[in-house]
Write a protein that holds these residues in place. Structure first.
Motif, mmCIF file in Angstrom:
data_model
loop_
_atom_site.group_PDB
_atom_site.id
_atom_site.type_symbol
_atom_site.label_atom_id
_atom_site.label_comp_id
_atom_site.label_asym_id
_atom_site.label_seq_id
_atom_site.Cartn_x
_atom_site.Cartn_y
_atom_site.Cartn_z
ATOM 1 N N GLU A 1 10.490 6.692 -11.641
ATOM 2 C CA GLU A 1 10.295 6.370 -10.232
ATOM 3 C C GLU A 1 8.935 5.710 -10.040
ATOM 4 O O GLU A 1 8.819 4.683 -9.362
ATOM 5 C CB GLU A 1 10.390 7.640 -9.392
ATOM 6 N N ARG A 2 7.902 6.280 -10.635
ATOM 7 C CA ARG A 2 6.543 5.749 -10.517
ATOM 8 C C ARG A 2 6.479 4.304 -11.019
ATOM 9 O O ARG A 2 5.905 3.435 -10.372
ATOM 10 C CB ARG A 2 5.568 6.642 -11.292
ATOM 11 N N GLU A 3 7.104 4.046 -12.154
ATOM 12 C CA GLU A 3 7.112 2.693 -12.719
ATOM 13 C C GLU A 3 7.775 1.689 -11.773
ATOM 14 O O GLU A 3 7.242 0.607 -11.532
ATOM 15 C CB GLU A 3 7.840 2.699 -14.063
ATOM 16 N N ILE A 4 8.886 2.062 -11.202
ATOM 17 C CA ILE A 4 9.601 1.161 -10.279
ATOM 18 C C ILE A 4 8.801 0.964 -8.992
ATOM 19 O O ILE A 4 8.701 -0.153 -8.480
ATOM 20 C CB ILE A 4 11.030 1.684 -10.001
ATOM 21 N N LEU A 5 8.204 2.023 -8.480
ATOM 22 C CA LEU A 5 7.381 1.903 -7.274
ATOM 23 C C LEU A 5 6.191 0.979 -7.504
ATOM 24 O O LEU A 5 5.822 0.202 -6.623
ATOM 25 C CB LEU A 5 6.920 3.282 -6.795
ATOM 26 N N GLU A 6 5.596 1.048 -8.679
ATOM 27 C CA GLU A 6 4.488 0.147 -9.010
ATOM 28 C C GLU A 6 4.968 -1.298 -9.080
ATOM 29 O O GLU A 6 4.277 -2.205 -8.605
ATOM 30 C CB GLU A 6 3.846 0.569 -10.333
ATOM 31 N N ILE A 7 6.140 -1.525 -9.644
ATOM 32 C CA ILE A 7 6.702 -2.880 -9.713
ATOM 33 C C ILE A 7 6.948 -3.417 -8.308
ATOM 34 O O ILE A 7 6.591 -4.555 -7.991
ATOM 35 C CB ILE A 7 8.005 -2.909 -10.550
ATOM 36 N N ILE A 8 7.537 -2.578 -7.459
ATOM 37 C CA ILE A 8 7.810 -3.011 -6.081
ATOM 38 C C ILE A 8 6.500 -3.285 -5.347
ATOM 39 O O ILE A 8 6.386 -4.281 -4.621
ATOM 40 C CB ILE A 8 8.686 -1.981 -5.329
ATOM 41 N N ASP B 1 0.818 -1.205 0.000
ATOM 42 C CA ASP B 1 0.000 0.000 0.000
ATOM 43 C C ASP B 1 0.858 1.263 0.000
ATOM 44 O O ASP B 1 0.530 2.241 -0.683
ATOM 45 C CB ASP B 1 -0.955 -0.005 1.191
ATOM 46 N N PHE B 2 1.959 1.239 0.737
ATOM 47 C CA PHE B 2 2.860 2.391 0.767
ATOM 48 C C PHE B 2 3.423 2.662 -0.624
ATOM 49 O O PHE B 2 3.424 3.802 -1.101
ATOM 50 C CB PHE B 2 4.001 2.157 1.765
ATOM 51 N N TYR B 3 3.898 1.614 -1.287
ATOM 52 C CA TYR B 3 4.498 1.805 -2.613
ATOM 53 C C TYR B 3 3.452 2.188 -3.655
ATOM 54 O O TYR B 3 3.726 2.998 -4.551
ATOM 55 C CB TYR B 3 5.274 0.568 -3.048
ATOM 56 N N LYS B 4 2.265 1.641 -3.528
ATOM 57 C CA LYS B 4 1.189 1.999 -4.458
ATOM 58 C C LYS B 4 0.859 3.488 -4.316
ATOM 59 O O LYS B 4 0.734 4.205 -5.308
ATOM 60 C CB LYS B 4 -0.055 1.152 -4.170
ATOM 61 N N GLN B 5 0.726 3.952 -3.069
ATOM 62 C CA GLN B 5 0.432 5.360 -2.822
ATOM 63 C C GLN B 5 1.590 6.246 -3.265
ATOM 64 O O GLN B 5 1.379 7.300 -3.870
ATOM 65 C CB GLN B 5 0.111 5.589 -1.337
ATOM 66 N N SER B 6 2.809 5.836 -2.990
ATOM 67 C CA SER B 6 3.984 6.613 -3.397
ATOM 68 C C SER B 6 4.063 6.737 -4.913
ATOM 69 O O SER B 6 4.435 7.791 -5.437
ATOM 70 C CB SER B 6 5.264 5.970 -2.859
ATOM 71 N N ALA B 7 3.700 5.671 -5.614
ATOM 72 C CA ALA B 7 3.697 5.718 -7.082
ATOM 73 C C ALA B 7 2.667 6.735 -7.569
ATOM 74 O O ALA B 7 2.942 7.499 -8.503
ATOM 75 C CB ALA B 7 3.400 4.334 -7.648
#
Length: 164
Positions: free
Chosen positions: A117-124, A103-109
């Protein structure tokens, strides 16, 4: 604490938790799983750490390719983990960690203005969700044993991890 530092602390805590659980595990397969999860958290840490330098590079994982083999090994050895209440508590705590991370990474993306950055955060975020799927399946295996292995859910774990 900024978002990057928060993410780094998050990943460090996850790595520590999984390494601790690997040391407590009595089964090689479960120990291996925890070590793979710890390795993924360390890999996430390295990816996020590079964000501070403006470097947005994804580092691949082999964890999800190895999961069907791990579950098949458990199945083929007729391992009975039922009645392992301590394991269930460990898995439950790990699932909570993965959900919070996802949830943190989804929101950060969603909040990121940088497309790489958004693409990598979504992958993570997706990887954290796959960790949750693995742990939930392991929890079911622990609860139900052979009954779970014989179900359709077991035979489709590789598809779940691919997001199908």
């Amino acid at each position: 604490m900024n978002a990057i530092d928060y993410a780094l602390a998050f990943e460090e805590d996850g790595k520590k938790y999984y390494n601790e659980q690997s040391l407590r595990s009595k089964r090689d397969e479960i120990r291996s799983l925890f070590l793979m999860l710890a390795s993924d958290e360390d890999r996430h840490y390295k990816i996020i750490e590079k964000f501070k330098e403006g470097v947005y590079e994804y580092l691949p994982t082999q964890t999800f390719k190895n999961m069907p083999t791990l579950f098949n090994n458990l199945k083929n050895q007729n391992i009975d983990l039922s009645g392992s209440e301590d394991l269930l508590k460990v898995y439950d705590e790990a699932i909570k960690i993965e959900i919070k991370s996802r949830d943190f990474y989804k929101q950060s993306a969603l909040e990121s203005n940088n497309s790489k950055e958004r693409e990598i955060l979504e992958i993570i975020s997706n990887e954290e969700d796959k960790h949750r799927i693995i742990l939930e399946n392991l929890m079911e295996f622990t609860r139900k044993g052979k009954e779970w292995v014989e179900s359709a859910e077991f035979s489709h774990i590789d598809q779940l991890l691919r997001g199908e």
